[in-house]
Scaffold this motif. Structure first.
Motif, PDB file in Angstrom:
ATOM      1  N   ARG A   1       2.748   6.290  -7.165  1.00  0.00           N
ATOM      2  CA  ARG A   1       1.888   7.618  -7.523  1.00  0.00           C
ATOM      3  C   ARG A   1       2.179   8.267  -6.627  1.00  0.00           C
ATOM      4  O   ARG A   1       1.650   9.720  -8.408  1.00  0.00           O
ATOM      5  CB  ARG A   1       0.378   6.867  -6.456  1.00  0.00           C
ATOM      6  N   PHE A   2       2.922   8.989  -6.050  1.00  0.00           N
ATOM      7  CA  PHE A   2       2.503  10.882  -5.873  1.00  0.00           C
ATOM      8  C   PHE A   2       4.001  11.188  -5.423  1.00  0.00           C
ATOM      9  O   PHE A   2       3.861  11.920  -4.939  1.00  0.00           O
ATOM     10  CB  PHE A   2       1.630  10.816  -4.127  1.00  0.00           C
ATOM     11  N   THR A   3       4.941  10.914  -6.082  1.00  0.00           N
ATOM     12  CA  THR A   3       6.806  11.030  -5.636  1.00  0.00           C
ATOM     13  C   THR A   3       7.184  11.117  -6.337  1.00  0.00           C
ATOM     14  O   THR A   3       6.673  10.186  -7.819  1.00  0.00           O
ATOM     15  CB  THR A   3       6.881  10.660  -3.643  1.00  0.00           C
ATOM     16  N   ASP A   4       8.050  10.940  -6.194  1.00  0.00           N
ATOM     17  CA  ASP A   4       9.056  11.092  -7.413  1.00  0.00           C
ATOM     18  C   ASP A   4       9.943   9.873  -6.795  1.00  0.00           C
ATOM     19  O   ASP A   4      11.768   9.906  -7.066  1.00  0.00           O
ATOM     20  CB  ASP A   4      10.586  12.174  -7.946  1.00  0.00           C
ATOM     21  N   ALA A   5       9.928   8.701  -6.136  1.00  0.00           N
ATOM     22  CA  ALA A   5      10.755   7.832  -4.714  1.00  0.00           C
ATOM     23  C   ALA A   5      11.230   6.919  -6.225  1.00  0.00           C
ATOM     24  O   ALA A   5      10.322   6.489  -7.368  1.00  0.00           O
ATOM     25  CB  ALA A   5       9.556   7.179  -4.154  1.00  0.00           C
TER      26      ALA A   5
ATOM     27  N   ALA B   1       1.118  -0.893  -0.027  1.00  0.00           N
ATOM     28  CA  ALA B   1      -0.168  -0.309   0.199  1.00  0.00           C
ATOM     29  C   ALA B   1       0.771   1.554   0.119  1.00  0.00           C
ATOM     30  O   ALA B   1       0.300   2.145  -0.453  1.00  0.00           O
ATOM     31  CB  ALA B   1      -0.876  -0.081   1.334  1.00  0.00           C
ATOM     32  N   TYR B   2       1.699   2.035   1.031  1.00  0.00           N
ATOM     33  CA  TYR B   2       2.910   2.277   1.170  1.00  0.00           C
ATOM     34  C   TYR B   2       3.679   2.853  -0.371  1.00  0.00           C
ATOM     35  O   TYR B   2       3.338   3.906  -1.148  1.00  0.00           O
ATOM     36  CB  TYR B   2       3.769   2.845   2.195  1.00  0.00           C
ATOM     37  N   GLY B   3       4.170   1.662  -0.905  1.00  0.00           N
ATOM     38  CA  GLY B   3       5.185   1.224  -2.577  1.00  0.00           C
ATOM     39  C   GLY B   3       3.428   2.424  -3.150  1.00  0.00           C
ATOM     40  O   GLY B   3       3.875   2.899  -4.444  1.00  0.00           O
ATOM     41  N   LEU B   4       2.594   2.000  -3.047  1.00  0.00           N
ATOM     42  CA  LEU B   4       1.755   2.411  -3.903  1.00  0.00           C
ATOM     43  C   LEU B   4       1.223   4.039  -4.337  1.00  0.00           C
ATOM     44  O   LEU B   4       1.804   4.490  -4.782  1.00  0.00           O
ATOM     45  CB  LEU B   4       0.040   1.835  -4.257  1.00  0.00           C
ATOM     46  N   VAL B   5       1.014   4.475  -2.303  1.00  0.00           N
ATOM     47  CA  VAL B   5       1.226   5.967  -2.388  1.00  0.00           C
ATOM     48  C   VAL B   5       2.573   6.407  -3.109  1.00  0.00           C
ATOM     49  O   VAL B   5       2.578   7.144  -3.437  1.00  0.00           O
ATOM     50  CB  VAL B   5       1.586   5.772  -1.058  1.00  0.00           C
ATOM     51  N   LEU B   6       3.517   5.821  -2.719  1.00  0.00           N
ATOM     52  CA  LEU B   6       4.966   6.436  -3.345  1.00  0.00           C
ATOM     53  C   LEU B   6       5.013   6.397  -4.495  1.00  0.00           C
ATOM     54  O   LEU B   6       5.526   7.226  -5.471  1.00  0.00           O
ATOM     55  CB  LEU B   6       6.055   5.849  -2.906  1.00  0.00           C
TER      56      LEU B   6
END
Length: 189
Positions: A106-110, A99-104
Motif C-alpha cells: 500500500r505505501f511503497t514501490d516494493a 500484515a507487513y506485506g500489505l503495508v509495503l
C-alpha cells in the motif's frame, strides 16, 4: 551480477555452512554477509529484506553471545521446541508477513511485497530458533529458501537465487545433522 552480490553471497554462504556444522563462526561471518546484503536489497527494492538484514546483524550479535554465554563457554545444547509453541510461532510469523506485506504493497514501490515479507517474517522465526539452537530452525529455513529462490531470481539476482537453492539443500542436510547431534546429546545426558 555485481561485486556486492558476490561478496554478500560469499560471507552468507560461509555463515550458513558454519551454522549447519554447529560452529560459532556462523555469527561473525553472518554479520558481514548481512550488512552487504542489506545494501544489495536496498538497490533492488526488496525493502522487507533490507529490514531483515538489520535484524540479522543484531540477532547475530546476540547469537554469538548466547552460544558462549556460560562461564565455562560450554556449548548451548540442541533442543526441540514444543509443538504447540512452534505452531503458535509459525502462525504469528505468517500473520506478521501478511500484515507487513500489505503495508509495503500500500505505501511503497516494493517489488513482490507479500513474498518479500514472508521471507522476512519466517527468517526472523528461523533465526530466533537458531539462536536458541532449536532443531526446528531447519525446516523453517527450508520454507524460507523455497520462497526466496524464485523471488531473488525474479529481481535478476541470479547468483543469490542459485545460492539460496543450495541453501535449501543445506537446510535439509543440516536438519538431519542436528537431529543426530540432538540424539547423541540425549544419550550422553
Amino acid at each position: 551480477m555485481t561485486a556486492l552480490e558476490i561478496a554478500a553471497n560469499a560471507f552468507a554462504t560461509a555463515s550458513i555452512l558454519c551454522a549447519a556444522r554447529n560452529s560459532v563462526h556462523t555469527w561473525w561471518t553472518g554479520i558481514i554477509g548481512c550488512s552487504l546484503f542489506g545494501l544489495l536489497f536496498w538497490h533492488t527494492q526488496l525493502y522487507a529484506d533490507v529490514l531483515l538484514q538489520v535484524f540479522f546483524v543484531v540477532a547475530s550479535m546476540f547469537g554469538w553471545w548466547n552460544w558462549h554465554a556460560s562461564a565455562s563457554h560450554a556449548a548451548l545444547p540442541i533442543k526441540r521446541t514444543p509443538l504447540r509453541s512452534f505452531a503458535l510461532m509459525g502462525a504469528a510469523a505468517l500473520l506478521a508477513g501478511a500484515a507487513y506485506g500489505l503495508v509495503l504493497h500500500r505505501f511503497t514501490d516494493a517489488y513482490a511485497p507479500f513474498a518479500d515479507s514472508s521471507v522476512l517474517c519466517l527468517s526472523v522465526l528461523a533465526q530466533l530458533l537458531l539462536m536458541r539452537r532449536r532443531i526446528e530452525t531447519w525446516p523453517v529455513w527450508v520454507l524460507v529458501n523455497t520462497i526466496a529462490v524464485p523471488l531473488y531470481a525474479s529481481r535478476g539476482l541470479t547468483l543469490t537465487s542459485v545460492l539460496y537453492a543450495a541453501y535449501w539443500i543445506n537446510a535439509w542436510l543440516a536438519w538431519r545433522h542436528w537431529r543426530k547431534l540432538w540424539r547423541t546429546q540425549g544419550a550422553q545426558a
